[in-house]
Design a protein around this motif. Structure first.
Motif, PDB file in Angstrom:
ATOM      1  N   VAL A   1      62.741  -2.416   3.177  1.00 43.99           N
ATOM      2  CA  VAL A   1      63.828  -2.349   4.161  1.00 43.99           C
ATOM      3  C   VAL A   1      64.709  -1.127   3.879  1.00 43.99           C
ATOM      4  N   GLY A   2      64.144  -0.175   3.140  1.00 45.17           N
ATOM      5  CA  GLY A   2      64.875   1.032   2.821  1.00 45.17           C
ATOM      6  C   GLY A   2      65.578   0.979   1.474  1.00 45.17           C
ATOM      7  N   GLN A   3      65.312  -0.061   0.690  1.00 40.39           N
ATOM      8  CA  GLN A   3      65.926  -0.151  -0.626  1.00 40.39           C
ATOM      9  C   GLN A   3      65.360   0.967  -1.516  1.00 40.39           C
ATOM     10  N   GLY A   4      66.202   1.492  -2.355  1.00 39.31           N
ATOM     11  CA  GLY A   4      65.770   2.550  -3.257  1.00 39.31           C
ATOM     12  C   GLY A   4      65.091   1.989  -4.487  1.00 39.31           C
ATOM     13  N   PRO A   5      64.584   2.857  -5.350  1.00 39.56           N
ATOM     14  CA  PRO A   5      63.869   2.413  -6.535  1.00 39.56           C
ATOM     15  C   PRO A   5      64.788   1.863  -7.633  1.00 39.56           C
ATOM     16  N   ASP A   6      66.079   2.100  -7.521  1.00 45.18           N
ATOM     17  CA  ASP A   6      67.009   1.714  -8.581  1.00 45.18           C
ATOM     18  C   ASP A   6      67.713   0.385  -8.342  1.00 45.18           C
ATOM     19  N   VAL A   7      67.298  -0.394  -7.354  1.00 44.40           N
ATOM     20  CA  VAL A   7      67.967  -1.661  -7.083  1.00 44.40           C
ATOM     21  C   VAL A   7      67.506  -2.728  -8.076  1.00 44.40           C
ATOM     22  N   SER A   8      68.350  -3.718  -8.283  1.00 45.31           N
ATOM     23  CA  SER A   8      68.035  -4.769  -9.255  1.00 45.31           C
ATOM     24  C   SER A   8      67.418  -5.998  -8.601  1.00 45.31           C
ATOM     25  N   TRP A   9      67.208  -5.969  -7.307  1.00 44.22           N
ATOM     26  CA  TRP A   9      66.634  -7.102  -6.598  1.00 44.22           C
ATOM     27  C   TRP A   9      65.268  -6.713  -6.037  1.00 44.22           C
ATOM     28  N   VAL A  10      64.484  -7.727  -5.691  1.00 50.46           N
ATOM     29  CA  VAL A  10      63.171  -7.506  -5.090  1.00 50.46           C
ATOM     30  C   VAL A  10      63.225  -8.065  -3.673  1.00 50.46           C
ATOM     31  N   VAL A  11      62.859  -7.231  -2.698  1.00 48.72           N
ATOM     32  CA  VAL A  11      62.855  -7.660  -1.305  1.00 48.72           C
ATOM     33  C   VAL A  11      61.462  -8.160  -0.953  1.00 48.72           C
ATOM     34  N   LEU A  12      61.423  -9.384  -0.437  1.00 48.68           N
ATOM     35  CA  LEU A  12      60.180  -9.997   0.008  1.00 48.68           C
ATOM     36  C   LEU A  12      60.343 -10.449   1.448  1.00 48.68           C
ATOM     37  N   ALA A  13      59.248 -10.840   2.063  1.00 48.99           N
ATOM     38  CA  ALA A  13      59.279 -11.421   3.407  1.00 48.99           C
ATOM     39  C   ALA A  13      58.475 -12.711   3.384  1.00 48.99           C
ATOM     40  N   ASP A  14      58.950 -13.705   4.131  1.00 54.46           N
ATOM     41  CA  ASP A  14      58.231 -14.971   4.228  1.00 54.46           C
ATOM     42  C   ASP A  14      56.999 -14.777   5.124  1.00 54.46           C
ATOM     43  N   PRO A  15      56.177 -15.798   5.329  1.00 59.11           N
ATOM     44  CA  PRO A  15      54.953 -15.623   6.121  1.00 59.11           C
ATOM     45  C   PRO A  15      55.165 -15.128   7.552  1.00 59.11           C
TER      46      PRO A  15
END
Length: 129
Positions: free
Chosen positions: A95-109
């Motif tokens: 979603v445009g998050q950079g490489p230095d973020v501390s969270w992981v973005v996922l998507a449901d089915p």
């Protein structure tokens, strides 16, 4: 007087599939199903709950969510929780998050984005952390 979040509503094309996914992720159960809205929530009856609302194909998700859930891995590490949730049917999302973020973005089915945090907001707000 203030408001309190009671329910988060998620539009779904395949309500049973999405309900199974979120129940497995959160350890929740079905509370009610009237044929149009399926409500899941914690087994102890606390709030908030999630309403999965049946929609038609024309209303399918086509853009980034403007609201999403942030999840914290309780009793596990972020890496193990990401692995577990991916095995349940999630996928990585950009979603445009950079490489230095501390969270992981996922998507449901069905493509609804959510994050798995490396630590809780409460922990980050505590002095000395």
């Amino acid at each position: 007087m203030t408001s309190r979040i009671a329910t988060v509503a998620i539009d779904a094309l395949d309500v049973p599939r999405l309900a199974e996914f979120w129940m497995a992720v959160l350890g929740w159960r079905i509370l009610e199903d009237d044929g149009e809205v399926l409500t899941i929530g914690p087994p102890d009856g606390t709030w908030p709950t999630i309403d999965l609302v049946r929609i038609g194909d024309l209303e399918a998700k086509t853009t980034k969510n403007r609201l999403h859930l942030d999840l914290r891995a309780d009793g596990s590490t972020q890496a193990l929780e990401v692995e577990r949730v991916l095995a349940l049917g999630a996928r990585h999302a950009d979603v445009g998050q950079g490489p230095d973020v501390s969270w992981v973005v996922l998507a449901d089915p069905e493509g609804n984005e959510f994050c798995i945090l490396s630590r809780s907001v409460q922990e980050a707000a505590r002095p000395g952390t």
